[in-house]
Design a protein around this motif. Structure first.
Motif, PDB file in Angstrom:
ATOM      1  N   ARG A   1     -15.295  -0.299  -3.442  1.00  0.00           N
ATOM      2  CA  ARG A   1     -15.111   0.944  -2.701  1.00  0.00           C
ATOM      3  C   ARG A   1     -13.792   1.623  -3.065  1.00  0.00           C
ATOM      4  NH1 ARG A   1     -16.990  -1.165   3.347  1.00  0.00           N
ATOM      5  NH2 ARG A   1     -19.217  -0.675   3.114  1.00  0.00           N
ATOM      6  N   VAL A   2     -13.810   2.953  -2.974  1.00  0.00           N
ATOM      7  CA  VAL A   2     -12.587   3.750  -3.010  1.00  0.00           C
ATOM      8  C   VAL A   2     -12.475   4.438  -1.653  1.00  0.00           C
ATOM      9  CG1 VAL A   2     -11.307   5.613  -4.131  1.00  0.00           C
ATOM     10  CG2 VAL A   2     -12.811   4.134  -5.502  1.00  0.00           C
ATOM     11  N   TRP A   3     -11.379   4.180  -0.953  1.00  0.00           N
ATOM     12  CA  TRP A   3     -11.154   4.737   0.376  1.00  0.00           C
ATOM     13  C   TRP A   3     -10.261   5.954   0.282  1.00  0.00           C
ATOM     14  CZ3 TRP A   3     -13.440   2.427   4.674  1.00  0.00           C
ATOM     15  CH2 TRP A   3     -14.018   1.167   4.455  1.00  0.00           C
ATOM     16  N   GLN A   4     -10.534   6.936   1.132  1.00  0.00           N
ATOM     17  CA  GLN A   4      -9.744   8.165   1.198  1.00  0.00           C
ATOM     18  C   GLN A   4      -9.150   8.272   2.596  1.00  0.00           C
ATOM     19  OE1 GLN A   4     -11.529  11.770  -0.378  1.00  0.00           O
ATOM     20  NE2 GLN A   4     -10.768  12.965   1.351  1.00  0.00           N
TER      21      GLN A   4
ATOM     22  N   ASN B   1     -11.617  -5.430   2.184  1.00  0.00           N
ATOM     23  CA  ASN B   1     -12.027  -6.557   1.345  1.00  0.00           C
ATOM     24  C   ASN B   1     -11.382  -6.484  -0.040  1.00  0.00           C
ATOM     25  OD1 ASN B   1     -13.288  -8.658   0.085  1.00  0.00           O
ATOM     26  ND2 ASN B   1     -15.374  -7.993   0.533  1.00  0.00           N
ATOM     27  N   GLY B   2     -10.165  -6.998  -0.112  1.00  0.00           N
ATOM     28  CA  GLY B   2      -9.499  -7.090  -1.403  1.00  0.00           C
ATOM     29  C   GLY B   2      -8.847  -5.803  -1.844  1.00  0.00           C
ATOM     30  N   GLY B   3      -7.768  -5.389  -1.169  1.00  0.00           N
ATOM     31  CA  GLY B   3      -7.069  -4.155  -1.529  1.00  0.00           C
ATOM     32  C   GLY B   3      -6.498  -4.221  -2.929  1.00  0.00           C
ATOM     33  N   GLU B   4      -6.666  -3.124  -3.680  1.00  0.00           N
ATOM     34  CA  GLU B   4      -6.190  -3.070  -5.068  1.00  0.00           C
ATOM     35  C   GLU B   4      -5.302  -1.842  -5.280  1.00  0.00           C
ATOM     36  OE1 GLU B   4      -6.487  -5.235  -7.523  1.00  0.00           O
ATOM     37  OE2 GLU B   4      -7.764  -6.692  -6.507  1.00  0.00           O
ATOM     38  N   GLY B   5      -5.736  -0.907  -6.137  1.00  0.00           N
ATOM     39  CA  GLY B   5      -4.906   0.230  -6.502  1.00  0.00           C
ATOM     40  C   GLY B   5      -4.686   1.202  -5.360  1.00  0.00           C
ATOM     41  N   CYS B   6      -3.617   2.017  -5.491  1.00  0.00           N
ATOM     42  CA  CYS B   6      -3.259   2.975  -4.450  1.00  0.00           C
ATOM     43  C   CYS B   6      -2.638   4.196  -5.105  1.00  0.00           C
ATOM     44  CB  CYS B   6      -2.265   2.314  -3.494  1.00  0.00           C
ATOM     45  SG  CYS B   6      -1.983   3.159  -1.935  1.00  0.00           S
ATOM     46  N   HIS B   7      -3.034   5.394  -4.648  1.00  0.00           N
ATOM     47  CA  HIS B   7      -2.564   6.645  -5.254  1.00  0.00           C
ATOM     48  C   HIS B   7      -2.411   7.702  -4.176  1.00  0.00           C
ATOM     49  CE1 HIS B   7      -2.135  10.012  -8.013  1.00  0.00           C
ATOM     50  NE2 HIS B   7      -3.166  10.608  -7.458  1.00  0.00           N
ATOM     51  N   TYR B   8      -1.285   8.425  -4.201  1.00  0.00           N
ATOM     52  CA  TYR B   8      -1.033   9.496  -3.241  1.00  0.00           C
ATOM     53  C   TYR B   8      -0.964  10.844  -3.949  1.00  0.00           C
ATOM     54  CZ  TYR B   8       1.402  12.779  -0.253  1.00  0.00           C
ATOM     55  OH  TYR B   8       1.730  13.908   0.458  1.00  0.00           O
ATOM     56  N   ALA B   9      -1.532  11.874  -3.328  1.00  0.00           N
ATOM     57  CA  ALA B   9      -1.361  13.264  -3.747  1.00  0.00           C
ATOM     58  C   ALA B   9      -1.811  14.167  -2.608  1.00  0.00           C
ATOM     59  CB  ALA B   9      -2.162  13.584  -5.007  1.00  0.00           C
TER      60      ALA B   9
ATOM     61  N   ASP C   1      -1.173  15.127   0.629  1.00  0.00           N
ATOM     62  CA  ASP C   1      -1.501  14.707   1.998  1.00  0.00           C
ATOM     63  C   ASP C   1      -2.681  13.762   2.077  1.00  0.00           C
ATOM     64  OD1 ASP C   1       0.552  16.313   3.259  1.00  0.00           O
ATOM     65  OD2 ASP C   1      -0.680  18.066   2.775  1.00  0.00           O
ATOM     66  N   THR C   2      -2.967  13.094   0.978  1.00  0.00           N
ATOM     67  CA  THR C   2      -4.084  12.157   0.927  1.00  0.00           C
ATOM     68  C   THR C   2      -3.649  10.920   0.155  1.00  0.00           C
ATOM     69  OG1 THR C   2      -5.612  14.033   0.842  1.00  0.00           O
ATOM     70  CG2 THR C   2      -6.518  11.880   0.304  1.00  0.00           C
ATOM     71  N   VAL C   3      -4.082   9.763   0.610  1.00  0.00           N
ATOM     72  CA  VAL C   3      -3.863   8.540  -0.154  1.00  0.00           C
ATOM     73  C   VAL C   3      -5.216   7.872  -0.373  1.00  0.00           C
ATOM     74  CG1 VAL C   3      -3.332   7.132   1.901  1.00  0.00           C
ATOM     75  CG2 VAL C   3      -2.538   6.410  -0.345  1.00  0.00           C
ATOM     76  N   TRP C   4      -5.449   7.463  -1.625  1.00  0.00           N
ATOM     77  CA  TRP C   4      -6.666   6.743  -1.980  1.00  0.00           C
ATOM     78  C   TRP C   4      -6.286   5.315  -2.311  1.00  0.00           C
ATOM     79  CZ3 TRP C   4      -5.526  11.633  -3.517  1.00  0.00           C
ATOM     80  CH2 TRP C   4      -6.461  12.640  -3.235  1.00  0.00           C
ATOM     81  N   PHE C   5      -7.132   4.366  -1.923  1.00  0.00           N
ATOM     82  CA  PHE C   5      -6.933   2.998  -2.378  1.00  0.00           C
ATOM     83  C   PHE C   5      -8.294   2.347  -2.587  1.00  0.00           C
ATOM     84  CE2 PHE C   5      -7.095   2.587   2.223  1.00  0.00           C
ATOM     85  CZ  PHE C   5      -7.765   1.388   2.461  1.00  0.00           C
TER      86      PHE C   5
END
Length: 386
Positions: free
Chosen positions: A273-276, A252-260, A262-266
């Motif tokens: 929500r923050v997804w891992q 529901n409405g993807g926004e920011g994205c960050h990788y470090a 072996d994990t990506v958060w968005f």
């Protein structure tokens, strides 16, 4: 979810090599982050710039929309949005998108090793509603158009090479991008209420002119396993990319994205929500959900842009909410890190750390005026955890 062990040593900035760390949790899923005390302590009174900060931190204004950047002849763009920092040998560069349509584009500010502004210039022009984006390990900035059938543009933060449209990365309402040098993939979010989460696999790592666009497939639960499926027609016509693969998971409405590590958060703004996404074992879970905070009022709402520090802390900017950047620690504590006062008609955008991790840049997109021409870009300096 205990991120501490496998987030230590994450690289700040953009010229990252492969990240280390392989410790992953087992099949069990933990509760999302909960309200708690910030490792930086409580916020103090608003400073002269209207920003509340923890003890030991200071702020300054580095640019204002519609005004020339101090010490330069360059006029800063309207509606500053997603951003990133790049080392340039003698200092660093902060890049910022312009979320206006038409025109859009992106600009850059160059800093010396002491933090003095030494230049400002345009790196992308004549695009549409450039919202977020992401850096690459080869020191380019991916500027994403947040419009239907939008493109990704690869730009040069140093202002030397012309920007290039990367058609192979798909046409959809792009939001953010995050590069993964281990799997040689770029993850992409989509700002639609029924949007998807994608990855782009370049034919040759470091060259985004061709490759394969894939979409994440999973069930409807908030945790579980996932697979990737190729999007048959990345140009999104006549069928939109998000509707081409059966079983593609909706967000529901993807926004920011960050990788470090072996994990990506968005983030998804529609449901706070923050997804891992755990890339080693192909599982996903919630790192944060404001409706699942059980010990007091949820400190983070209107989740939007996201970045990380070398300590493993995530920094999440609010679109609305209390106009805060909140921290989510590796111990799964969420708390305000800073608050912008007197700008309730704005949103916080573009958080990014300087290469040495001592300065955090971000913008208030509409500033005190509530207009895109009133944006303000800030720098916060202080004892960030390492």
């Amino acid at each position: 979810m205990e991120r501490r062990n496998f987030l230590r040593g994450a690289v700040i900035g953009t010229s990252a090599a492969a990240f280390g760390g392989t410790l992953m949790r087992g099949a069990a899923y933990a509760a999302p982050a909960q309200n708690g005390p910030s490792p930086y302590g409580s916020l103090g009174a608003a400073d002269a710039n209207g920003i509340q900060l923890p003890s030991g931190f200071t702020s300054r204004v580095v640019a204002r929309s519609s005004q020339t950047v101090s010490g330069t002849s360059y006029t800063w763009h309207s509606a500053p949005d997603g951003g990133a920092c790049f080392a340039n040998g003698t200092g660093w560069i902060y890049v910022s998108n312009s979320e206006i349509n038409p025109s859009g584009g992106a600009s850059a500010i160059r800093f010396s090793s002491t933090g003095a502004i030494t230049g400002a210039y345009r790196i992308l022009s004549n695009t549409r509603q450039n919202c977020a984006g992401g850096s690459t390990p080869w020191n380019t900035w991916l500027s994403c158009e947040e419009v239907s059938l939008g493109y990704v543009y690869e730009t040069d933060p140093f202002g030397v090479n012309a920007a290039t449209r990367r058609d192979a990365m798909g046409r959809f309402k792009h939001e953010a991008a995050a590069a993964d040098p281990v799997r040689q993939a770029v993850y992409l979010t989509e700002d639609e209420s029924d949007g998807c989460f994608y990855r782009f696999l370049p034919t040759t790592w470091g060259n985004l002119s061709s490759g394969t666009l894939q979409v994440l497939k999973a069930g409807t639960a908030t945790s579980g396993s996932f697979t990737w499926a190729t999007v048959p027609d990345p140009d999104g016509q006549p069928t939109t990319t998000r509707n081409q693969v059966s079983g593609a998971k909706r967000f529901n409405g993807g926004e920011g994205c960050h990788y470090a590590n072996d994990t990506v958060w968005f983030t998804t703004k529609g449901d706070n929500r923050v997804w891992q996404v755990n890339l080693l074992n192909s599982t996903y879970e919630l790192a944060y959900d404001d409706s699942l905070v059980t010990n007091g009022a949820a400190p983070l709402t209107g989740v939007d842009n996201i970045t990380g520090s070398s300590s493993g802390d995530l920094f999440v900017a609010e679109d609305g909410g209390n106009m805060e950047i909140c921290i989510i620690t590796p111990d799964d504590i969420v708390a305000p890190f800073l608050r912008v006062t007197g700008q309730s008609s704005s949103e916080i955008t573009g958080p990014a750390f300087s290469p040495d991790g001592t300065r955090l840049y971000f913008s208030s997109q509409r500033g005190t005026t509530g207009s895109s021409s009133g944006g303000i870009t800030y720098e916060v300096t202080g004892p960030f955890r390492s």
